[in-house]
Design a protein around this motif. Sequence first.
Motif, short mmCIF file in Angstrom:
data_model
loop_
_atom_site.label_atom_id
_atom_site.label_comp_id
_atom_site.label_asym_id
_atom_site.label_seq_id
_atom_site.Cartn_x
_atom_site.Cartn_y
_atom_site.Cartn_z
N LEU B 106 0.82 -1.21 0.00
CA LEU B 106 0.00 0.00 0.00
C LEU B 106 0.86 1.26 0.00
O LEU B 106 0.63 2.18 -0.78
CB LEU B 106 -0.87 0.01 1.24
N LEU B 107 1.86 1.27 0.91
CA LEU B 107 2.70 2.46 1.01
C LEU B 107 3.47 2.70 -0.27
O LEU B 107 3.57 3.83 -0.74
CB LEU B 107 3.67 2.32 2.18
N ALA B 108 4.02 1.62 -0.84
CA ALA B 108 4.85 1.75 -2.03
C ALA B 108 4.02 2.12 -3.25
O ALA B 108 4.53 2.67 -4.22
CB ALA B 108 5.62 0.46 -2.29
N THR B 109 2.71 1.82 -3.20
CA THR B 109 1.86 2.11 -4.35
C THR B 109 1.18 3.47 -4.22
O THR B 109 1.23 4.31 -5.11
CB THR B 109 0.77 1.03 -4.51
N PHE B 110 0.55 3.69 -3.06
CA PHE B 110 -0.28 4.88 -2.92
C PHE B 110 0.35 5.99 -2.07
O PHE B 110 -0.14 7.10 -2.05
CB PHE B 110 -1.63 4.49 -2.29
N GLY B 111 1.40 5.66 -1.32
CA GLY B 111 1.95 6.62 -0.36
C GLY B 111 2.76 7.73 -1.01
O GLY B 111 2.93 7.77 -2.23
N THR B 112 3.25 8.63 -0.16
CA THR B 112 4.14 9.69 -0.64
C THR B 112 5.37 9.04 -1.27
O THR B 112 5.97 8.16 -0.67
CB THR B 112 4.59 10.58 0.53
N GLY B 113 5.75 9.49 -2.44
CA GLY B 113 6.91 8.89 -3.10
C GLY B 113 6.60 7.53 -3.70
O GLY B 113 7.49 6.86 -4.20
N GLY B 114 5.33 7.11 -3.64
CA GLY B 114 4.95 5.81 -4.19
C GLY B 114 4.79 5.86 -5.70
O GLY B 114 4.94 6.91 -6.32
N PHE B 133 -7.40 5.26 9.00
CA PHE B 133 -8.55 4.40 8.74
C PHE B 133 -8.64 3.87 7.31
O PHE B 133 -8.77 2.66 7.11
CB PHE B 133 -9.83 5.13 9.14
N PRO B 134 -8.54 4.74 6.28
CA PRO B 134 -8.72 4.20 4.91
C PRO B 134 -7.70 3.13 4.56
O PRO B 134 -8.06 2.08 4.01
CB PRO B 134 -8.53 5.43 4.01
N GLY B 135 -6.44 3.36 4.92
CA GLY B 135 -5.40 2.37 4.62
C GLY B 135 -5.62 1.08 5.35
O GLY B 135 -5.54 -0.02 4.77
N ALA B 136 -5.91 1.17 6.66
CA ALA B 136 -6.14 -0.03 7.44
C ALA B 136 -7.34 -0.80 6.90
O ALA B 136 -7.31 -2.03 6.80
CB ALA B 136 -6.36 0.33 8.91
N LEU B 137 -8.38 -0.06 6.52
CA LEU B 137 -9.58 -0.69 5.96
C LEU B 137 -9.24 -1.46 4.69
O LEU B 137 -9.59 -2.64 4.54
CB LEU B 137 -10.64 0.38 5.67
N LEU B 138 -8.52 -0.82 3.79
CA LEU B 138 -8.19 -1.47 2.52
C LEU B 138 -7.27 -2.68 2.76
O LEU B 138 -7.54 -3.79 2.27
CB LEU B 138 -7.50 -0.46 1.59
N ALA B 139 -6.21 -2.49 3.54
CA ALA B 139 -5.25 -3.59 3.76
C ALA B 139 -5.93 -4.78 4.41
O ALA B 139 -5.72 -5.93 4.01
CB ALA B 139 -4.10 -3.10 4.63
N LEU B 140 -6.76 -4.52 5.42
CA LEU B 140 -7.39 -5.64 6.13
C LEU B 140 -8.49 -6.29 5.30
O LEU B 140 -8.70 -7.50 5.37
CB LEU B 140 -7.94 -5.17 7.47
N LEU B 211 0.16 1.02 9.18
CA LEU B 211 -0.64 2.08 8.57
C LEU B 211 -1.10 3.11 9.60
O LEU B 211 -1.93 3.96 9.32
CB LEU B 211 -1.82 1.48 7.81
N GLN B 212 -0.51 3.01 10.80
CA GLN B 212 -0.68 4.05 11.80
C GLN B 212 -2.12 4.26 12.21
O GLN B 212 -2.61 5.38 12.32
CB GLN B 212 -0.07 5.37 11.31
N TYR B 213 -2.84 3.16 12.42
CA TYR B 213 -4.18 3.25 12.97
C TYR B 213 -4.13 2.72 14.40
O TYR B 213 -3.73 1.58 14.62
CB TYR B 213 -5.17 2.44 12.13
N ASP B 214 -4.49 3.56 15.34
CA ASP B 214 -4.33 3.21 16.74
C ASP B 214 -5.45 2.27 17.19
O ASP B 214 -6.58 2.68 17.36
CB ASP B 214 -4.36 4.50 17.57
#
Lengths: 327, 521
Positions: B106-114, B133-140, B211-214
């Motif tokens: 996810l990070l390498a595709t959609f993140g900054t510098g991805g 939330f959006p990243g955690a939702l998609l990844a999970l 993905l930094q979701y607490d």
Amino acid sequence: MKRLLALLLTLTLSTPALAAETLTVYSGRNEKLVGPLLKKFTEKSGIEVKVRYGETPQLAATLLEEGDKTPADVFFAQDAGALGALANAGHLQALPKETLDKVDARFRSPAGLWVGTSGRARVVAYSTKKVKPEALPKSILEFTDPKWKGKLGWAPTNASFQAFVTALRLLKGDDAARKWLEGVKANDPRVYKNNAAVIEALGRGEIEAGFVNHYYLYAAKKTQPGLAVANHFVAAGDPGALVNVAGVAVLKNTKKADAARKFAAFLLEQDAQAYFSQETYEYPLVTGVKTADALPALSKVGSPDLDLSKLDDLRGTVKLLQDTGVL
Amino acid sequence: MTRRAPGWLWGAGVAVAALALLPAVYLGVRAAEADASTWALLLRDRTWGLLWRTLGLAVAVTGCAAVVALPLAWLTTRTDLPGRRVWTVLLCVPLAVPTFVGGYVLLATFGTGGVLEEPLTRWGLPVPPVYGFPGALLALTVSTYPYLFLALRSGLLSQDPAWLEGARSLGLSPTRAFWKVTAPLLRPSFVSGALLVGLYVLSDFGAVALLQYDAFSRAIYVQYEGAYDRTYAALLGLALVAVTAAVLLLEVRLRGRAGYHRSAKGAARAFTPVPLGRWRVPALLACGVVVMVGVVLPVGVLLYWGARGLAGEGDGVLASALGSVLASVLGAVASVLCALPLAFLAVRYPSRLTSMLERASYAGYALPPIVLALSLVFLGVQALSFLYGTLAMLVLAYVVRFLPQAVGTVRSTLLQLNPHLTEAASSLGLSPPAVFRRVTAPLLRPGLLAGAALVFLTAMKELPATLLLAPIGFQTLATQVWSATAEGRFAEAALPALVLMAVSALGVGLLVSQEGETPRG
């Protein structure tokens, strides 16, 4: 089919071989890094080594759970805090004086219960594309300045970060540590899982500076030589210049204390120290071993004066991290 | 059905349930050490915040997973979609992708510098928010929809076509017939799959951390990782067990008490595949998109890592692959065997007590794996020292952790199986074991295989229990991937990670080929 079942049953139930000279090591240090070194120990001493690899904190928790019944003879940990926690719980035995004396008193347990094997310095890694080195402060404390808003990254769940915060508390007091944490938090730092992730993020340009250990940069550069990231060492004596250690300890209930002590001594021999220096870019702790060329001398880093075994007071640190909402 | 269950079945059921409750017992022991200040820490506002965030994520992921899984399960079982078996296998593979690989993708595709940042900015579009939330939702969602997919598939495969044909002959359109007949009959499968997804989200650490979701499990990890504080962590763990219990109570309401088997006599036939016609291309495209995100992207990222420097890193991969397969297959077989008595008791002898036994199997599932691993260290050292450090101990850990995956699928298949069939068999003079072997087991096959596939896939990537409980020196592909990435050596992780995905696909392929396209019962 029956034969296969019988075979599987023996496989599943067979207990580990009980050779006389087999040492069981719990290693919180990575297999890729220390595996070759442990092989050398076997070649040299004739003592077989069986290793359980894992994360340092998880192995420490396992050792606490196993208590006196642990199958481990030696704990080879990535962090002084984990060793301190086991020492406090009374699970370690004292090492021989000649082993302890090889290492500066700053980098070993005052009670002689563990000894550092290599040094790992805290640094500020930064993106060379986005930050000029002269723009970086001399003290870690200055990163509370609002000009760093949205530009920082850290890994607050990581043991090495927490050891640094513990050092900050011990050196400057709880109030100063709280102020620093609140100040950095006000700058909305990005939160990463570990040091390697911070370096990757710096490489992507996601952040401009991050608080990490010094050697992760060199590990990353092995596969990405062009990575636009560099290490910044803050001024000597600053809490941000803390040098923590990886270290080794002998478990109290081992039946193989002699072999275990030989193992600890081996890690402080010139060969092993040179291995850490050249393969993992850590600081050798025994005098006379050359530091990797890319690094400033350990004496120049100027780790603040601190009893590393006090870094086991993580409970207070985690509470502070929770109170400030960092965790 | 008010007959009493035979004693041996009770014995087996109680033993398995006791095993599954061990982590909760361990947490109780540790929590008993808590003093007032630790309790105060648990009851502060932050805990509630964590709880809501975690539950919200669990509900959202379950919903999204259902939206993805239901059409895919239907397409691969009931239509003439080209390459159904290959799609089935590929659609299961994401279960075997280690979470940190998924997060990194996810990070390498959609993140900054991805990869996508440059084209998006050029088109004047915003870079999507991958963190939180959006990243955690998609990844999970990507890593858990296969739980629902496999459960719904086995449900669809064991339905009787006569029902649907009946509905159609009464004049219902195909769509109406699906929602009136097929969907309601899928309810047990849906609920068991959704439960696996929801509870998995409660226990997940890898994706939420990256993905930094607490979330709740992160708070538990922090205690073990940083503070060596087993007491506070145990309180948080018990809170999670309580949440699981609440979810299971809710499930009882959703599940209903109906039986789902046929009562008429006569042999069931295979479904006539629905011709997709002009929907064929959109259907293929839908499968393609999911496989793209769940399989192709991770493989691409791994190949990219590998290209950074893969020279001479092949050693040990074969041994690790054998270790992975051995441990995961044993774990899958043992989990299905342990699931059988619980599922039989709950379905054939329904009572408050049997359903409690069945639910007990979920106790360890929502806990972060490290908690479970440490509880088994405790058990192994205190009570089972002859097993401690052997492969049997690891298999035991897999059973305690993955039992619900087997129980859910076996149970929902069993619900669709007419008990009169087995009664007829025993009245014809077959002994109970023979009835099971010749009548029940063949009819249960889709459920047993789906359960085994789930456990196999999840066990392949399991890490904390494998690290702490496997015989010393026992390597799996997951431990090898971990050992390479822990220090940021991503290139060295690529090969074992790719082999992990390939071996998993092979394993599921074998199971799917055993499934048989002809539903019976």
